[in-house]
Structure formats: C-alpha cells, structure tokens
Write an enzyme that holds these catalytic residues in place. Structure first.
Site, PDB file in Angstrom:
ATOM      1  N   GLU A 279       6.943   4.399  21.648  1.00 11.74           N
ATOM      2  CA  GLU A 279       5.999   5.063  20.745  1.00 11.74           C
ATOM      3  C   GLU A 279       6.695   5.454  19.438  1.00 11.74           C
ATOM      4  O   GLU A 279       6.097   5.388  18.363  1.00 11.74           O
ATOM      5  CB  GLU A 279       5.385   6.289  21.424  1.00 11.74           C
ATOM      6  CG  GLU A 279       4.490   5.945  22.604  1.00 11.74           C
ATOM      7  CD  GLU A 279       3.375   4.978  22.223  1.00 11.74           C
ATOM      8  OE1 GLU A 279       2.660   5.255  21.224  1.00 11.74           O
ATOM      9  OE2 GLU A 279       3.220   3.947  22.895  1.00 11.74           O
ATOM     10  N   TRP A 282       6.542   2.436  17.492  1.00 18.28           N
ATOM     11  CA  TRP A 282       5.294   2.193  16.759  1.00 18.28           C
ATOM     12  C   TRP A 282       5.328   2.889  15.396  1.00 18.28           C
ATOM     13  O   TRP A 282       4.821   2.348  14.409  1.00 18.28           O
ATOM     14  CB  TRP A 282       4.089   2.675  17.569  1.00 18.28           C
ATOM     15  CG  TRP A 282       3.551   1.634  18.499  1.00 18.28           C
ATOM     16  CD1 TRP A 282       3.745   1.546  19.841  1.00 18.28           C
ATOM     17  CD2 TRP A 282       2.737   0.505  18.137  1.00 18.28           C
ATOM     18  NE1 TRP A 282       3.105   0.433  20.342  1.00 18.28           N
ATOM     19  CE2 TRP A 282       2.475  -0.209  19.326  1.00 18.28           C
ATOM     20  CE3 TRP A 282       2.207   0.034  16.941  1.00 18.28           C
ATOM     21  CZ2 TRP A 282       1.709  -1.375  19.344  1.00 18.28           C
ATOM     22  CZ3 TRP A 282       1.442  -1.125  16.954  1.00 18.28           C
ATOM     23  CH2 TRP A 282       1.196  -1.813  18.137  1.00 18.28           C
ATOM     24  N   TRP A 310     -19.725  -3.602   6.113  1.00 11.73           N
ATOM     25  CA  TRP A 310     -19.706  -2.170   6.402  1.00 11.73           C
ATOM     26  C   TRP A 310     -20.989  -1.512   5.910  1.00 11.73           C
ATOM     27  O   TRP A 310     -21.610  -1.970   4.947  1.00 11.73           O
ATOM     28  CB  TRP A 310     -18.514  -1.498   5.735  1.00 11.73           C
ATOM     29  CG  TRP A 310     -17.174  -2.037   6.132  1.00 11.73           C
ATOM     30  CD1 TRP A 310     -16.298  -2.715   5.341  1.00 11.73           C
ATOM     31  CD2 TRP A 310     -16.547  -1.951   7.417  1.00 11.73           C
ATOM     32  NE1 TRP A 310     -15.164  -3.049   6.041  1.00 11.73           N
ATOM     33  CE2 TRP A 310     -15.285  -2.595   7.331  1.00 11.73           C
ATOM     34  CE3 TRP A 310     -16.915  -1.396   8.637  1.00 11.73           C
ATOM     35  CZ2 TRP A 310     -14.410  -2.692   8.393  1.00 11.73           C
ATOM     36  CZ3 TRP A 310     -16.037  -1.482   9.718  1.00 11.73           C
ATOM     37  CH2 TRP A 310     -14.801  -2.129   9.586  1.00 11.73           C
ATOM     38  N   ASN A 345      -3.579  11.060  20.934  1.00  7.78           N
ATOM     39  CA  ASN A 345      -3.566   9.677  20.465  1.00  7.78           C
ATOM     40  C   ASN A 345      -4.637   8.813  21.129  1.00  7.78           C
ATOM     41  O   ASN A 345      -5.282   7.990  20.471  1.00  7.78           O
ATOM     42  CB  ASN A 345      -2.187   9.057  20.686  1.00  7.78           C
ATOM     43  CG  ASN A 345      -2.067   7.696  20.039  1.00  7.78           C
ATOM     44  OD1 ASN A 345      -2.202   7.569  18.825  1.00  7.78           O
ATOM     45  ND2 ASN A 345      -1.840   6.662  20.836  1.00  7.78           N
ATOM     46  N   TRP A 363     -13.330   1.523   7.823  1.00  2.24           N
ATOM     47  CA  TRP A 363     -12.170   2.230   8.373  1.00  2.24           C
ATOM     48  C   TRP A 363     -11.465   3.091   7.340  1.00  2.24           C
ATOM     49  O   TRP A 363     -10.838   4.106   7.671  1.00  2.24           O
ATOM     50  CB  TRP A 363     -11.169   1.236   8.983  1.00  2.24           C
ATOM     51  CG  TRP A 363     -10.554   0.251   8.020  1.00  2.24           C
ATOM     52  CD1 TRP A 363     -10.978  -1.016   7.754  1.00  2.24           C
ATOM     53  CD2 TRP A 363      -9.389   0.462   7.200  1.00  2.24           C
ATOM     54  NE1 TRP A 363     -10.157  -1.617   6.819  1.00  2.24           N
ATOM     55  CE2 TRP A 363      -9.175  -0.734   6.463  1.00  2.24           C
ATOM     56  CE3 TRP A 363      -8.508   1.529   7.030  1.00  2.24           C
ATOM     57  CZ2 TRP A 363      -8.124  -0.875   5.569  1.00  2.24           C
ATOM     58  CZ3 TRP A 363      -7.454   1.387   6.119  1.00  2.24           C
ATOM     59  CH2 TRP A 363      -7.280   0.197   5.414  1.00  2.24           C
ATOM     60  N   TRP A 386      -5.535   2.811  11.943  1.00  4.84           N
ATOM     61  CA  TRP A 386      -6.948   2.559  11.637  1.00  4.84           C
ATOM     62  C   TRP A 386      -7.223   1.059  11.525  1.00  4.84           C
ATOM     63  O   TRP A 386      -8.238   0.567  12.028  1.00  4.84           O
ATOM     64  CB  TRP A 386      -7.354   3.288  10.354  1.00  4.84           C
ATOM     65  CG  TRP A 386      -7.780   4.692  10.642  1.00  4.84           C
ATOM     66  CD1 TRP A 386      -7.021   5.815  10.597  1.00  4.84           C
ATOM     67  CD2 TRP A 386      -9.079   5.105  11.072  1.00  4.84           C
ATOM     68  NE1 TRP A 386      -7.762   6.905  10.972  1.00  4.84           N
ATOM     69  CE2 TRP A 386      -9.022   6.506  11.260  1.00  4.84           C
ATOM     70  CE3 TRP A 386     -10.281   4.437  11.301  1.00  4.84           C
ATOM     71  CZ2 TRP A 386     -10.142   7.244  11.682  1.00  4.84           C
ATOM     72  CZ3 TRP A 386     -11.395   5.167  11.716  1.00  4.84           C
ATOM     73  CH2 TRP A 386     -11.321   6.550  11.901  1.00  4.84           C
TER      74      TRP A 386
END
Length: 481
Positions: A279, A282, A310, A345, A363, A386
């Site tokens: 993590e 990431w 969108w 998360n 987004w 996102w």
C-alpha cells in the site's frame, strides 16, 4: 566550521529525523536557518484544500516546537519562494540554501526559480532526494515511458533493494538570532467563521512525533491482521499514516525500514507487513504517475475517455457531497469525510464508483471534492485513485466493474456498525437491513424511526439501472473509438 549560515528550506518534509537537507546542513557545524515559505503565489503550485491547510497549520506548530527543543526555531514567511528565499539569503548572508526535492513538475519549477534567484546573488544550493523510495528516472522503460501497471512496478522497486537507511535527527542546531518570522496564525490556514475543524481536531494529532507513535503502535498491534482486515471500515485495522506521509512528517524510508525490522523480529507478521508495504507502494506508484503526467488531476490518462458522456447534475453532486445518496455505506463515508477529513480506503472506492458510474458525474468533480476535504489529499494518490475507479487511468479497474453499494456494505461492514456510527438515523435498524433500508417492511421502519424519503433519502438511482446506464455509456464510448 563555517561561520556563514546555511538555510534549510522546509517544503514537504516537515520533520527533523531522516531529513537529508537538515542533516547535511547541521553537519557543517555553522548556523542553520530553518525556514518555511508559505507560497500561494507561484502559479505552478496547486493550492491546498481546506482540510490540508488545517493540517499544515498543526504540522508547522509541531515542527517549530521540535526545533525549539534543539535550540533553534522555524522562520516562517510568505510569498513567492524565489523572492522570499533570495531576500532571506541576502539578509542572513547565507553561504547556501539546502532543500529536499519534491519530485513533481510544479514544485520542481518553483525550485528551479529559487535556484536561479540564488545564483544571481552567488548563493550555492544543494538538493537532496527525499519523498520517494526510488527516483522516477530509474523506473522508465526502454521506450522512455514511466510505469503504467502497479504489480511489475512494485516488483521492480523491491528488486532494487532496500532504500537508504533513515538519517538521525541532529543533536543540536546552531540558530541565527534576530530573524523576523510570522506566527502560524498569521498564515490564515485554519477556518474561523465558521470553525468547521472540530471533528478534525478530535480525530487527528499532526506532527512528526505523532507519526512515529502511530507507526510504532500499528506495527505492534494491527499489522498482523492487516491483510485480512484492512477492508473493514468498522474496525481499527489500518495505519492511518497517509496524512503524515502527505506532509513528510514521516518518510517512506522510515516506514519501509521500520516495517522490515518488525518482520525480521516477528516473522509471523510478514504477510501483513508485505501487504502494508504494498500500500505504501501504491503511494509511490501514484507519485511516479504524477511525475510523468503532471496534469493527472485534470486529464484522462486514457484519451478515449475524453469523449465519455458525463452528466452535469449539480443536485446529485450536492447530495453526494452531503452524504444524502440513499446508499448507507456511501453516505457514511462522505459524512465521515466531512467530520474527520478522512475516509476508509475501501469506502473511498465505493463512494467514487457511485459518483462516476451510477450518477455518471465526471471523476474530476469528485477528485476536487476530496482534494478540498481530505487531510491526506495527496497530489498523486488522489487523482490516480479517482482515475483508477473511473477506468480512465493507469492500471485502471475495468469500467464494467461497478461496485454494488449494498453488497459492499454487507461484506465489509457486516453488523452495520460503521453505517450506524455515521448515519445515526439508521442506527435502530437491524443489521440485515441497515445497508438497504428500502427493503424493510413498514413496521420495521416505524420501529426504527426511519421515514424513507423524509428522515433518510431513497436511493439516488437504482443500482441495477445505474449499472446498466453506465455500461451503455461505456459501450457507446468503445463503439466511437
């Protein structure tokens, strides 16, 4: 020993331990001027959101207190970094200015301007690698491109071996007296009218010492079950280090080495620690993406998504922001975010999926909301995550992966404890119904004091219909390629 001072420009490394620029300046033996420049004027920098401004204020106070304990202080000034540091160097007759690199295009452009301004007055500069485990230049492929898929990226990082060991805190710093400095309050970082930060104050203790304590506690307790329980928002199973990493109150090197040491001392923790470090990986991956794609927060990494249909729906966006979507796990997450400046998360993924897939809202509008409300709003992780959920980014989740908010709630909040904490109007519903109150019988709703559509909203969109609409939009996008 040099008698000319060295200025250490604190940027996003708001700590004294494992601070390469500070450590090297202290080793020189002369006066060290520790400075922080609050720069809202350099156009290359993305302005901080409200929650991160609050955190920054607390972090600066903690940093100043630590410096004072070493006989020094923090000189705080505001304005364009190049001008302010040039003026400070001239005022102090500094021999040099040292700082830790921030491997992002905007901060590097500002640093280039600082270097040029100091060069014009013959002040030397030194820049030290700091905020990443690996230099992004080392991770480019033969085609010159940066990484796009996490797993091979992280394997390659680990194959390079452990990062350098953290540097110690200087034992003492020789200050330079008589320098003017702003108080933290004068920066106007904290909300006043209204003061909405009460929940943040209750939930967090910023500062490097708090970061080290949190890491130690996590490695002594929750890390053993981290791999199995990290997706559970109803229990304390994560490190909660992300805002401390965001502001450099703790370095990724410190986290890496402390975690590896814990695994060596207690081999049974290895699985949890490996997952925990992935993590951290990431975060590293997202920062590398940002390094190679400076417009990560505004541009689709996959250009095909530029044509995605969108929907601009201000009412639906506002309901989502307030935690009034009618999906309990989503509303709990958004209310937790507003109150504490954070969100679990797993819940972030469900919350984001509902916005971009069920509601078909861009987004970027969600990313901006998180940027303003998260205390850990990271310039890499926030937009990368996102885009991952939207399907427009690197290593993205397939667009057809549309999270079912009910199933996600039932799986990861099985007793409804998380929802009941943050959506108290549903607190009296039994666990099997708390994630889908619309499935309750009228008598069950009445006994729980729930009036759907009044005390708690009906779902903003039916999951099945929302999923089908999202897939249809994606299909049209693929057809137009």
């Amino acid at each position: 020993m040099s008698s000319s001072p060295i200025i250490v420009w604190f940027r996003e490394s708001l700590r004294l331990s494992d601070h390469p620029a500070l450590y090297t300046a202290a080793q020189a033996g002369g006066p060290v001027v520790c400075s922080y420049i609050y720069d809202q004027e350099s156009p290359e920098l993305r302005p901080l959101g409200g929650a991160t401004r609050w955190w920054l204020a607390q972090s600066l106070r903690a940093l100043r207190a630590e410096l004072q304990s070493l006989g020094s202080d923090l000189v705080i000034r505001r304005g364009p970094a190049a001008k302010v540091l040039g003026d400070l160097a001239a005022e102090t007759k500094a021999a040099a200015v040292y700082w830790n690199d921030v491997a992002q295009s905007g901060p590097r452009a500002v640093a280039d301007g600082v270097e040029a301004a100091l060069g014009r007055i013959d002040v030397k500069t030194r820049v030290f690698a700091d905020d990443l485990l690996v230099d992004p230049a080392e991770m480019r492929g033969k085609d010159g491109r940066g990484p796009r898929v996490f797993t091979p990226f992280w394997k390659r990082v680990l194959a390079l071996g452990a990062p350098p060991k953290p540097l110690p805190t200087p034992v003492r710093l020789t200050p330079l007296a008589g320098l003017a400095s702003l108080a933290v309050d004068e920066l106007g970082l904290e909300p006043t009218k209204p003061d909405w930060a009460g929940g943040l104050r209750d939930a967090w203790r910023p500062g490097a010492r708090a970061a080290q304590q949190r890491l130690t506690q996590f490695l002594e307790t929750a890390v053993g079950s981290y791999a199995a329980e990290r997706d559970r928002p109803d229990i304390e199973a994560t490190s909660r280090l992300s805002p401390h990493l965001r502001f450099g109150e703790i370095s990724p090197r410190q986290v890496f080495h402390a975690a590896r040491f814990a695994a060596e001392e207690r081999p049974a923790l290895a699985k949890g620690i490996d997952k925990f470090l992935s993590e951290v990986g990431w975060r590293e991956f997202s920062r590398h993406l940002l390094f190679n794609n400076p417009d990560l927060a505004t541009r689709n990494l996959q250009p095909s998504f530029d044509a995605f249909p969108w929907i601009q729906n201000d009412a639906a966006l506002a309901a989502w922001q307030r935690g009034q979507t009618g999906y309990p796990i989503v509303d709990a997450g958004l209310r937790e975010l507003w109150h504490t400046g954070s969100m679990h998360n797993r819940v972030r993924m469900v919350v984001a999926s509902l916005l971009v897939k069920h509601l078909l809202i861009d987004w970027r509008q969600g990313e901006q909301w998180f940027w303003d409300t998260l205390v850990d709003a990271d310039p890499g992780s926030n937009p990368a995550s996102w885009q991952w959920v939207a399907g427009s980014g690197a290593d993205a989740a397939p667009y057809f992966r549309v999270f079912n908010p009910v199933l996600q709630g039932e799986k990861f909040d099985p007793q409804g404890a998380y929802v009941k904490r943050w959506v108290p109007e549903l607190a009296r519903l039994p666990a099997p119904l708390v994630h889908q109150p619309w499935a309750a019988k009228p008598l069950e709703l009445a006994e729980a004091g729930v009036a759907l559509g009044r005390s708690y909203p009906a779902p903003a969109v039916d999951h099945k219909l929302g999923r089908e609409r999202a897939l249809a939009a994606y299909a049209r996008l693929r057809t137009s390629d």
